[in-house]
Design a protein around this motif. Structure first.
Motif, PDB file in Angstrom:
ATOM      1  N   LYS A 111      41.407  43.597  32.712  1.00 29.31           N
ATOM      2  CA  LYS A 111      42.945  43.716  32.486  1.00 29.31           C
ATOM      3  C   LYS A 111      43.920  42.913  33.076  1.00 29.31           C
ATOM      4  N   GLY A 112      43.001  42.259  34.129  1.00 28.65           N
ATOM      5  CA  GLY A 112      43.815  41.123  35.195  1.00 28.65           C
ATOM      6  C   GLY A 112      43.593  39.780  34.430  1.00 28.65           C
ATOM      7  N   ASP A 113      43.327  39.677  33.247  1.00 27.81           N
ATOM      8  CA  ASP A 113      43.368  38.372  32.940  1.00 27.81           C
ATOM      9  C   ASP A 113      44.558  37.966  32.578  1.00 27.81           C
ATOM     10  N   ILE A 114      45.269  36.548  33.156  1.00 26.30           N
ATOM     11  CA  ILE A 114      46.191  36.000  32.987  1.00 26.30           C
ATOM     12  C   ILE A 114      46.435  35.300  32.168  1.00 26.30           C
ATOM     13  N   GLY A 115      45.496  34.877  31.256  1.00 19.19           N
ATOM     14  CA  GLY A 115      45.859  34.046  30.092  1.00 19.19           C
ATOM     15  C   GLY A 115      47.031  34.606  29.058  1.00 19.19           C
ATOM     16  N   PRO A 116      46.932  35.849  28.690  1.00 20.29           N
ATOM     17  CA  PRO A 116      47.837  36.346  27.751  1.00 20.29           C
ATOM     18  C   PRO A 116      49.226  36.384  28.460  1.00 20.29           C
ATOM     19  N   ALA A 117      49.556  36.527  29.592  1.00 20.35           N
ATOM     20  CA  ALA A 117      50.797  36.471  30.533  1.00 20.35           C
ATOM     21  C   ALA A 117      51.238  35.307  30.284  1.00 20.35           C
ATOM     22  N   ILE A 118      50.476  34.257  30.566  1.00 21.81           N
ATOM     23  CA  ILE A 118      51.022  32.787  30.647  1.00 21.81           C
ATOM     24  C   ILE A 118      51.498  32.540  29.221  1.00 21.81           C
ATOM     25  N   ASP A 119      50.456  33.001  28.163  1.00 20.11           N
ATOM     26  CA  ASP A 119      51.178  32.629  26.873  1.00 20.11           C
ATOM     27  C   ASP A 119      52.396  33.337  26.410  1.00 20.11           C
ATOM     28  N   SER A 120      52.648  34.635  27.022  1.00 19.14           N
ATOM     29  CA  SER A 120      53.980  35.262  26.570  1.00 19.14           C
ATOM     30  C   SER A 120      55.011  34.537  27.227  1.00 19.14           C
ATOM     31  N   LEU A 121      54.491  33.997  28.552  1.00 22.41           N
ATOM     32  CA  LEU A 121      55.699  33.289  29.178  1.00 22.41           C
ATOM     33  C   LEU A 121      56.202  32.088  28.415  1.00 22.41           C
ATOM     34  N   GLY A 435      32.835  38.400  40.106  1.00 16.92           N
ATOM     35  CA  GLY A 435      32.852  37.183  39.425  1.00 16.92           C
ATOM     36  C   GLY A 435      32.180  37.131  37.924  1.00 16.92           C
ATOM     37  N   SER A 436      31.443  38.334  37.642  1.00 17.03           N
ATOM     38  CA  SER A 436      31.185  38.663  36.312  1.00 17.03           C
ATOM     39  C   SER A 436      32.315  38.992  35.535  1.00 17.03           C
ATOM     40  N   ARG A 437      33.244  39.804  36.110  1.00 22.49           N
ATOM     41  CA  ARG A 437      34.608  40.110  35.182  1.00 22.49           C
ATOM     42  C   ARG A 437      35.373  38.994  35.068  1.00 22.49           C
ATOM     43  N   ASN A 438      35.380  38.384  36.165  1.00 18.93           N
ATOM     44  CA  ASN A 438      36.756  37.131  36.046  1.00 18.93           C
ATOM     45  C   ASN A 438      35.936  35.794  36.826  1.00 18.93           C
ATOM     46  N   PRO A 439      35.351  35.090  35.758  1.00 25.41           N
ATOM     47  CA  PRO A 439      34.532  33.821  36.132  1.00 25.41           C
ATOM     48  C   PRO A 439      35.419  32.737  36.853  1.00 25.41           C
ATOM     49  N   GLU A 440      36.690  32.858  36.546  1.00 23.93           N
ATOM     50  CA  GLU A 440      37.353  31.883  37.324  1.00 23.93           C
ATOM     51  C   GLU A 440      37.480  32.148  38.728  1.00 23.93           C
ATOM     52  N   TRP A 441      37.285  33.118  39.181  1.00 29.63           N
ATOM     53  CA  TRP A 441      37.274  33.834  40.690  1.00 29.63           C
ATOM     54  C   TRP A 441      36.290  32.885  41.385  1.00 29.63           C
ATOM     55  N   VAL A 442      35.203  32.638  40.347  1.00 34.67           N
ATOM     56  CA  VAL A 442      33.666  32.255  41.369  1.00 34.67           C
ATOM     57  C   VAL A 442      34.188  31.163  42.063  1.00 34.67           C
ATOM     58  N   PRO A 596      20.912  55.074  25.450  1.00 33.99           N
ATOM     59  CA  PRO A 596      21.040  53.568  25.516  1.00 33.99           C
ATOM     60  C   PRO A 596      21.836  53.105  26.686  1.00 33.99           C
ATOM     61  N   PHE A 597      21.201  51.979  27.239  1.00 34.38           N
ATOM     62  CA  PHE A 597      22.071  51.303  28.428  1.00 34.38           C
ATOM     63  C   PHE A 597      22.192  49.664  27.899  1.00 34.38           C
ATOM     64  N   PRO A 598      23.182  49.516  27.203  1.00 31.11           N
ATOM     65  CA  PRO A 598      23.060  48.112  26.661  1.00 31.11           C
ATOM     66  C   PRO A 598      24.026  47.091  27.483  1.00 31.11           C
ATOM     67  N   ARG A 599      23.555  46.780  28.701  1.00 30.44           N
ATOM     68  CA  ARG A 599      24.436  46.088  29.836  1.00 30.44           C
ATOM     69  C   ARG A 599      24.378  44.593  29.260  1.00 30.44           C
ATOM     70  N   LEU A 600      25.783  44.073  29.501  1.00 31.88           N
ATOM     71  CA  LEU A 600      25.934  42.724  29.006  1.00 31.88           C
ATOM     72  C   LEU A 600      25.102  41.774  29.923  1.00 31.88           C
ATOM     73  N   PRO A 601      24.928  40.291  29.216  1.00 30.66           N
ATOM     74  CA  PRO A 601      24.400  39.466  29.953  1.00 30.66           C
ATOM     75  C   PRO A 601      25.071  38.581  30.880  1.00 30.66           C
ATOM     76  N   LEU A 602      25.537  39.408  31.997  1.00 35.48           N
ATOM     77  CA  LEU A 602      26.420  39.100  33.348  1.00 35.48           C
ATOM     78  C   LEU A 602      25.392  39.034  34.418  1.00 35.48           C
ATOM     79  N   ALA A 603      25.852  38.198  35.579  1.00 32.76           N
ATOM     80  CA  ALA A 603      25.064  38.236  36.590  1.00 32.76           C
ATOM     81  C   ALA A 603      25.020  39.532  37.345  1.00 32.76           C
ATOM     82  N   VAL A 604      25.958  40.392  37.322  1.00 29.82           N
ATOM     83  CA  VAL A 604      25.963  41.421  38.061  1.00 29.82           C
ATOM     84  C   VAL A 604      25.024  42.601  37.450  1.00 29.82           C
TER      85      VAL A 604
END
Length: 707
Positions: A111-121, A435-442, A596-604
């Protein structure tokens, strides 16, 4: 007549909106005055009532967000700023805080993704009241070229138009500009400086800003550039800009605070720690006291009775097993806990210790108050001093810290000063989780600092524990000696979690009687892969009616997954229970056939294993898991469960249907999983691995203990 009626209705609506706007502005002034008099915490509920009364007022949402920040409720503040932007995408101050919280603060969710907010601006700049000059501070760094060209094409004599024209010229490779003479010279310099800042050309911007008068410096543009620099790969590039702000706004406390982080003459700043590492003291050659040879203090981020999630569950399982093995291990919660945790700010004084199922949990902090974590060095020194004093009373032979680096660094520091060995237990790398949730933060300075501190804590400890082989490999990659790392995985209390007869009353209550239940029990988080489970359910429901998906638990993404399921029209095959009482978890497991435990392919997910698969196995359930490294260590395909390709909803569907079609296979996988978890993953078995580490440390330390 119809046109006249419509016009009258629009006029009336406009008049009502104007009146509400006046009332909202009046309320904001009253609330600000009240906050100045009684403080942010005391005014918070009034702000909350205010946004409920005027839910479309962006300025009120912004003021509420600022108040939440002042009371250390960062995640709630992020939501408030998001609401402000929803109602006014061109609210630049709300956007500034939204971007800052999404890229710098120590938490991160989708929910912290900034892309849509910049697009709205980019769309909102066409509004008559839009601040196009300020908007460029966001549009230029985020490459919204089309919007920049629209501003440059405006005919109005605005500062934003001038700045956009300069931005377009720089984009085309033009570096030399004819500086207007007279009144427009200052305007041109202000516009040029703001564009240089937005493009990240800080050296050129500083040279220009140093020649400008205080009144012509674009303060907002400088501050926004500082925030970007602090979150980037070279946070030290913010220092010259901070000095510009200090000149223009000498009383600004935020500017002074940021500059103090880089002041190497006064204290060890976070920037220095990132660059040079944490200065752990050498271990004293002689212990400070005669220790109790079986006594251990185990420092913790959180613990029972105040928290009961996976971290506290692992702690309690290990402590119970260790204390049954002959060691006397006491949990010690870190300095500042529990008062600095969400929802605990109003907690009054607490007891110095709690006894939970025979395990002692002691607390270094018993009085309300917030322990500041910045600069980190200062916090670690206070924490280590409190731990040393406590250890001098208890006289442990070993200090053992569990994640994160706050505990690790303070515990290694205290142990070295006391002259006793230390253990650092890495249960996860929190920077990897975010970082898995927000790759830019890495790429941010904060990520690099936390990564360095985790490695320094592990390097400084006498021994290191990790919960997976993948975590061990990551620490080795960061320079930790492999020979001192022991893997002690997550486990389960097999006395509590054991096969139960199906709770038919609960099954009937949930409407899943006569169905094969595919049940997920756990936290509802973005990286758990529940969207894959819902996609598989949608595909299966078109061909079969013998199953039902049950999702038990709560979490940050619960509402979004509910919305996703509703959009896919899964109401007849998917049930969300929300949070259930902890004591009822086994009842829900009793009606589940496939877990089921269908965890995503993320570093965490590759590095950290959840506790819930062990609980499902101990209940005799057939487990299906994605083949991320941490789960592939647990589930042996076709032996103790089934694996599916990570991130692949179709392959998850294949595994689920294989079990739906074969009740004999479900039963045999559940039985073999139960046998395996009882032998390999019971807390008593796992605690024996820790006791071996303790015994090896005792052998190395010898008996040279002063009286």
């Amino acid at each position: 007549m119809i046109g006249h009626t419509r016009a009258s209705a629009e006029w009336l609506k406009s008049a009502v909106d104007r009146q509400k706007g006046k009332e909202a502005r009046s309320l904001r002034r009253l609330l600000e005055a009240s906050k100045a008099k009684t403080g942010a915490e005391a005014t918070l509920s009034r702000y909350r009532n205010g946004v409920a009364r005027f839910p479309r007022d962006a300025d009120l949402w912004y003021a509420y967000g600022r108040t939440l920040l002042e009371t250390k409720r960062s995640e709630a503040a992020l939501e408030a700023f998001a609401q402000a932007l929803h109602h006014n995408p061109a609210h630049l101050m709300a956007l500034e805080y939204f971007v800052s919280l999404s890229t710098i603060a120590q938490f991160g969710k989708r929910k912290g993704d900034i892309g849509p907010a910049i697009d709205s601006l980019a769309v909102a700049i066409d509004r008559r009241d839009a601040d196009t000059f300020g908007a460029l501070d966001f549009l230029i760094p985020h490459g919204r070229t089309e919007a920049i060209h629209r501003i440059a094409g405006q005919r109005a004599d605005k500062l934003g138009t001038a700045a956009a024209k300069i931005a377009v010229a720089l984009e085309k490779g033009v570096e030399e500009f004819d500086v207007p003479q007279g009144r427009d010279t200052v305007r041109h310099q202000t516009a040029y400086a703001s564009v240089l800042l937005a493009r990240g050309r800080y050296t050129s911007a500083v040279l220009l800003l140093q020649s400008m008068s205080d009144t012509s410096v674009p303060v907002h543009a400088v501050r926004r550039a500082v925030r970007r620099a602090l979150a980037g790969k070279r946070p030290e590039s913010a220092v010259p800009l901070l000095h510009i702000l200090k000149r223009v706004k000498p009383q600004d406390s935020w500017v002074s605070k940021q500059l103090s982080e880089f002041d190497e003459t006064k204290r060890v700043s976070n920037y220095m720690l990132t660059r040079a590492g944490f200065p752990l003291p050498p271990r004293s050659p002689k212990p400070r006291y005669r220790s109790h040879p079986k006594k251990v203090l185990y420092t913790l981020h959180n613990a029972l009775p105040y928290h009961s999630a996976g971290y506290a569950t692992r702690t309690h399982g290990l402590l119970s097993g260790l204390n049954r093995s002959g060691f006397d291990v006491e949990g010690v919660t870190r300095l500042g806990y529990p008062f600095d945790m969400p929802g605990k700010a109003d907690l009054g004084p607490i007891e110095s210790s709690h006894l939970v199922d025979g395990v002692t949990y002691s607390h270094l902090s018993t009085q309300p108050g917030l322990e500041m974590k910045k600069p980190l060095f200062d916090y670690v020194q206070r924490y280590a001093a409190a731990l040393e004093a406590f250890a001098s009373q208890r006289k442990p032979a070993i200090l053992h810290a569990a994640s994160n680096h706050w505990n690790g660094l303070a515990t290694v520091t205290a142990a070295n000063r006391l002259g006793i060995p230390s253990v650092y237990e890495v249960r996860g790398l929190w920077e990897v989780t975010r970082g898995s949730r927000n790759p830019e933060w890495v790429d941010s300075g904060m990520y690099r600092m936390i990564s360095r501190m985790e490695a320094d804590a592990a390097k400084g400890a006498t021994s290191v524990l990790t919960i997976t082989r993948a975590l061990k490999d990551e620490l080795v990659r960061r320079g930790v000696d492999e020979s001192k790392i022991t893997v002690v995985p997550n486990g389960v209390d097999t006395n509590r979690f054991r096969p139960l007869n199906r709770d038919n009353a609960l099954a009937e209550q949930l409407g899943v009687q006569n169905k094969t239940v595919i049940g997920y029990v756990g936290s509802i988080l973005d990286y758990e892969g529940l969207e894959l489970l819902l996609e598989a359910a949608q595909a299966m429901k078109s061909t079969r009616k013998d199953f039902h998906v049950l999702i038990v638990g709560d979490g940050a993404e619960l509402d979004s997954f509910k919305h996703f399921a509703a959009k896919m029209e899964l109401g007849n095959v998917v049930t969300f229970t929300g949070r259930v009482p902890h004591a009822d978890v086994e009842r829900y497991y009793s009606i589940i056939d496939i877990a089921p435990f269908p965890r995503l392919p993320l570093a965490v997910c590759e590095m950290v294993s959840p506790l819930k698969p062990f609980e499902a196995m101990a209940m005799g359930k057939a487990v299906v898991a994605s083949d991320v490294a941490a789960l592939a260590e647990i589930v042996i395909d076709e032996a103790t469960g089934l694996l599916h390709k990570k991130g692949d909803a179709g392959d998850l569907q294949r595994a689920l249907e294989k079990l739906l079609d074969d009740s004999v296979l479900r039963k045999s996988l559940g039985e073999r999983a139960l046998d395996w978890v009882r032998v390999e993953r019971d807390w008593n078995t796992l605690s024996s691995r820790v006791t071996k580490v303790y015994e090896a440390l005792a052998d190395k330390s010898g008996d040279d203990r002063p009286v």
